[in-house]
Design an enzyme around this catalytic site. Structure first.
Site, mmCIF file in Angstrom:
data_model
loop_
_atom_site.group_PDB
_atom_site.id
_atom_site.type_symbol
_atom_site.label_atom_id
_atom_site.label_comp_id
_atom_site.label_asym_id
_atom_site.label_seq_id
_atom_site.Cartn_x
_atom_site.Cartn_y
_atom_site.Cartn_z
ATOM 1 C CB SER A 125 -0.957 -0.032 1.186
ATOM 2 O OG SER A 125 -1.912 0.996 1.097
ATOM 3 C CG ASP A 161 -6.469 -2.160 -4.345
ATOM 4 O OD1 ASP A 161 -6.968 -1.120 -3.850
ATOM 5 O OD2 ASP A 161 -5.249 -2.401 -4.317
ATOM 6 C CG HIS A 213 -5.921 -1.406 -0.542
ATOM 7 N ND1 HIS A 213 -4.964 -1.198 -1.511
ATOM 8 C CD2 HIS A 213 -5.463 -0.773 0.571
ATOM 9 C CE1 HIS A 213 -3.984 -0.476 -1.007
ATOM 10 N NE2 HIS A 213 -4.258 -0.202 0.258
#
Length: 408
Positions: free
Chosen positions: A194, A348, A378
């Site tokens: 991320s 995501d 995600h």
């Protein structure tokens, strides 16, 4: 006195119940759970709990009791349980001002081990050495590597460019002292998830110009955010209300970290803050034309950015810096990057950032290994060892990452 305490208790219960009901309604009205996602109820509970805590933090901030980030970090620290591994030597230290955690297998090795520098996720707000302890430990054990987990400084006290600088400085310190940690200089991997994946991109680009340090053997980017220019990509439109990273939460993280007022949110999302000449320059890299057709869907229409707002541009133009949007780096920098592993998740909002970077790297001759998790969302990888909130996609993502790293 007893009556007063009862009134206070009743008031608190009413307050918490009211916030609970509001968060529940908000969740039902906005959140979209894809039909192909496994364990949808678990994801609903997870996201609702997250939304409830954010709402509580927002109210506490408006009452000037504490900031939302401070409240969320406090809750995070309360719920984290660290599992000790008798086969792993774990050391907490600091590289300058940056807290780091080193994982090293206790078993004696006849040769120098692989080194993994890992930057955690969390949007610059969540995540910590403790939250990612299990992941760092698992990576070290399963790949027989020395893992350096970097605990960069975060919001609300630290904003751009702190994450980039902390990750860069910690990495340079580690690279200069590989012999101390028993790491093979020819097998150093930089990895992150991320926001940590974004840090991987910016740090690796910065290190590619440093010829006095050991060269990075590979970079591993797990569901990274790589640009802040085009928010009209297919995944941005298709997955904008899919947990755990919704569009509203994503833009809040970005604006908070970059010190941009949220009043410019709409201008950022529509591209009104991007001058036409700059979009013309960058569209060859950022346009949805670079996204494979199978990810666009039948109803997707090519993006149309604008109309241009010069005031919005002046307030947000630092988004166009390659240290913030590494997808915008020059071709000569991209061409110098090491072998790359990219992991994307179908559900995501940041999926297409990975696809765009994949094409950029391949166009410049950089070897790329890409793994796509069809039922992933995600942040799923962090739940790989959570008994209740476990998802098949978590181990899928982690196993693919480990398999790649073991090949180095």
């Amino acid at each position: 006195m007893a009556v007063l305490w009862l009134v206070l208790l009743g008031g608190m219960l009413t307050f918490f119940l009211g916030v609970f009901v509001w968060a529940f309604i908000q969740h039902l009205l906005t959140v979209e759970i894809p039909s192909t996602l496994k364990h949808p109820v678990k994801l609903r509970i997870l996201h609702f709990s997250f939304q409830y805590l954010i709402n509580l933090g927002t109210i506490l901030e408006k009452l000037r009791i504490c900031s939302t980030p401070a409240f969320l970090l406090c809750i995070q620290d309360l719920v984290i349980i660290i599992k000790k591994d008798p086969n792993m030597l774990v050391t907490d230290t600091r590289f300058g001002t940056v807290p780091v955690r080193l994982f090293k297998p206790k078993k004696v090795s006849s040769k120098l081990r692989r080194g993994i520098i890992f930057y955690h996720g969390g949007g610059g707000l969540f995540g910590s050495l403790d939250v990612y302890h299990g992941l760092g430990n698992f990576l070290a054990r399963e790949t027989d590597s020395v893992v350096l987990l970097v605990g960069y400084r975060k919001l609300p006290d630290h904003r751009h460019p702190v994450i980039h600088l902390d990750c860069l400085n910690a990495s340079i310190h580690f690279l200069k002292n590989l012999q101390t940690y028993g790491v093979d200089p020819s097998r150093v991997v930089i990895a992150g998830e991320s926001a940590g994946g974004w840090a991987v991109a910016t740090v690796t680009q910065a290190l590619s110009c440093q010829d006095k340090l050991p060269q990075i053997r590979a970079q591993v980017l797990i569901t990274p955010v790589l640009q802040g220019v085009n928010f009209q990509l297919p995944s941005q439109l298709q997955k904008h209300n899919v947990p755990l990273l919704t569009r509203d939460l994503m833009i809040t993280f970005i604006c908070s970290y970059l010190s941009i007022d949220l009043s410019w949110k709409n201008a950022i999302l529509t591209g009104a803050c991007v001058p036409p000449d700059m979009w013309k320059k960058y569209s060859k890299w950022l346009s949805s034309d670079n996204i494979p057709q199978r990810f666009k869907g039948k109803d997707f229409s090519p993006e149309f950015l604008g109309p241009f707002n010069e005031t919005a541009y002046l307030e947000t133009k630092h988004i166009l810096d390659e240290k913030i949007s590494p997808l915008l780096a020059d071709d000569k920098i991209i061409a110098q990057l090491p072998d790359t592993f990219l992991l994307s998740c179908e559900h995501d909002i940041l999926r297409d950032d990975t696809l765009l970077y994949k094409k950029r790297l391949e166009d410049q001759g950089v070897p790329v290994t890409w793994h796509h998790v069809e039922d992933g969302f995600h942040g799923c990888i962090i739940f790989f060892d959570n008994q209740f909130f476990s998802f098949p996609c978590s181990m899928n993502a982690l196993n693919a990452t480990i398999s790649y790293i073991k090949g180095i």
